[in-house]
Design a protein around this motif. Structure first.
Motif, short mmCIF file in Angstrom:
data_model
loop_
_atom_site.label_atom_id
_atom_site.label_comp_id
_atom_site.label_asym_id
_atom_site.label_seq_id
_atom_site.Cartn_x
_atom_site.Cartn_y
_atom_site.Cartn_z
N ARG A 54 -5.10 8.23 8.00
CA ARG A 54 -6.23 8.91 7.19
C ARG A 54 -6.16 8.48 5.83
NH1 ARG A 54 -5.48 15.45 9.06
NH2 ARG A 54 -5.65 14.81 11.16
N GLY A 55 -5.59 7.46 5.27
CA GLY A 55 -5.63 6.91 4.01
C GLY A 55 -4.85 7.51 3.09
N ARG A 56 -4.27 8.66 3.36
CA ARG A 56 -3.47 9.23 2.43
C ARG A 56 -2.23 8.58 2.23
NH1 ARG A 56 -3.09 14.88 5.63
NH2 ARG A 56 -2.44 13.57 7.09
N LYS A 57 -1.60 8.57 0.87
CA LYS A 57 -0.52 8.05 0.58
C LYS A 57 0.73 8.82 0.28
CE LYS A 57 -1.78 3.90 -2.11
NZ LYS A 57 -0.88 2.84 -2.07
N VAL A 58 1.82 8.45 1.23
CA VAL A 58 3.10 9.01 1.00
C VAL A 58 3.93 8.32 -0.02
CG1 VAL A 58 5.16 9.95 2.46
CG2 VAL A 58 2.64 9.93 3.30
N LEU A 59 4.42 9.08 -0.93
CA LEU A 59 5.47 8.20 -1.81
C LEU A 59 6.62 9.05 -1.97
CD1 LEU A 59 2.66 8.26 -4.79
CD2 LEU A 59 3.32 6.33 -3.20
N VAL A 60 7.78 8.22 -1.75
CA VAL A 60 9.11 8.89 -1.75
C VAL A 60 10.10 8.00 -2.75
CG1 VAL A 60 10.92 9.20 -0.24
CG2 VAL A 60 8.81 9.30 0.92
N PRO A 61 10.92 8.68 -3.65
CA PRO A 61 11.56 8.04 -4.54
C PRO A 61 12.54 7.11 -3.65
CG PRO A 61 11.39 10.17 -5.03
CD PRO A 61 10.84 10.08 -3.57
N VAL A 67 5.59 -2.38 7.05
CA VAL A 67 6.30 -0.91 6.95
C VAL A 67 7.66 -1.86 6.57
CG1 VAL A 67 7.43 1.17 7.68
CG2 VAL A 67 5.08 0.42 8.19
N GLU A 68 8.18 -2.63 7.35
CA GLU A 68 9.78 -3.03 6.91
C GLU A 68 9.67 -3.69 5.58
OE1 GLU A 68 13.15 -5.58 8.66
OE2 GLU A 68 11.23 -5.27 10.08
N ARG A 69 8.53 -4.57 5.20
CA ARG A 69 8.64 -5.31 3.82
C ARG A 69 8.62 -4.17 2.59
NH1 ARG A 69 3.64 -7.94 4.59
NH2 ARG A 69 4.50 -8.88 6.27
N ALA A 70 7.74 -2.97 3.06
CA ALA A 70 7.84 -2.22 1.99
C ALA A 70 8.84 -1.38 1.84
CB ALA A 70 6.66 -0.92 2.18
N GLU A 84 11.58 -3.68 -0.06
CA GLU A 84 11.11 -3.82 -1.41
C GLU A 84 11.62 -2.51 -2.22
OE1 GLU A 84 7.29 -4.03 -4.36
OE2 GLU A 84 7.12 -5.17 -2.21
N ALA A 85 11.31 -1.49 -1.69
CA ALA A 85 11.58 -0.38 -2.38
C ALA A 85 13.24 -0.25 -2.60
CB ALA A 85 11.07 1.04 -1.50
N LEU A 86 13.96 -0.60 -1.38
CA LEU A 86 15.41 -0.31 -1.60
C LEU A 86 16.16 -1.44 -2.28
CD1 LEU A 86 16.19 1.08 2.08
CD2 LEU A 86 15.94 2.14 0.03
N SER A 87 15.59 -2.51 -2.39
CA SER A 87 16.17 -3.63 -3.15
C SER A 87 15.85 -3.66 -4.40
CB SER A 87 15.57 -5.03 -2.67
OG SER A 87 14.32 -5.15 -2.95
N GLY A 88 15.12 -2.52 -5.13
CA GLY A 88 15.10 -2.43 -6.53
C GLY A 88 13.74 -2.98 -6.94
N GLY A 89 12.73 -3.34 -6.07
CA GLY A 89 11.58 -3.89 -6.60
C GLY A 89 10.58 -2.93 -6.94
N SER A 90 10.59 -1.78 -6.56
CA SER A 90 9.92 -0.62 -7.04
C SER A 90 10.90 0.53 -6.78
CB SER A 90 8.73 -0.69 -5.98
OG SER A 90 8.45 0.53 -5.51
N LEU A 144 8.88 4.34 -2.59
CA LEU A 144 8.47 3.60 -1.34
C LEU A 144 7.23 4.21 -1.00
CD1 LEU A 144 8.71 2.36 1.56
CD2 LEU A 144 10.00 4.40 2.18
N SER A 145 6.06 3.53 -0.95
CA SER A 145 4.95 3.92 -0.69
C SER A 145 4.12 3.42 0.82
CB SER A 145 4.02 3.27 -1.83
OG SER A 145 2.55 3.55 -1.76
N LEU A 146 3.62 4.38 1.59
CA LEU A 146 3.03 3.86 2.94
C LEU A 146 1.72 4.87 2.80
CD1 LEU A 146 6.28 4.33 4.85
CD2 LEU A 146 5.23 2.36 4.09
#
Length: 75
Positions: free
Chosen positions: A46-53, A25-28, A31-37, A40-42
């Motif tokens: 239950r296998g559902r994805k949570v996507l936050v800009p 989680v920390e790695r994701a 990556e999102a906050l450093s501009g790599g993506s 933020l995808s977690l």
């Protein structure tokens, strides 16, 4: 693993239970906050994805999963 995500300009936080480790989680988040993506995808238990800009993330709280006790007994 319980994860809480605060989103800017939103009164409620996102709370999810994830099977990912704290390090994953920390790695994701890093990556999102450093501009790599841009997102933020977690994934929750239950296998559902949570996507936050990534530019809207205010904070991320990573905590250990708390096991819930069932039944009666001395505390």
């Amino acid at each position: 693993m319980e994860i809480k995500i605060g989103v800017q300009h939103t009164p409620r936080e996102i709370v999810l239970e994830s099977g990912q480790s704290g390090e994953e989680v920390e790695r994701a988040v890093n990556e999102a906050l450093s501009g790599g993506s841009n997102l933020l995808s977690l994934t929750d238990e239950r296998g559902r994805k949570v996507l936050v800009p990534a530019d809207r993330v205010a904070y991320v709280e990573i905590g250990e999963q708390v096991s819930r006790k069932v039944g009666f007994g001395a505390l």
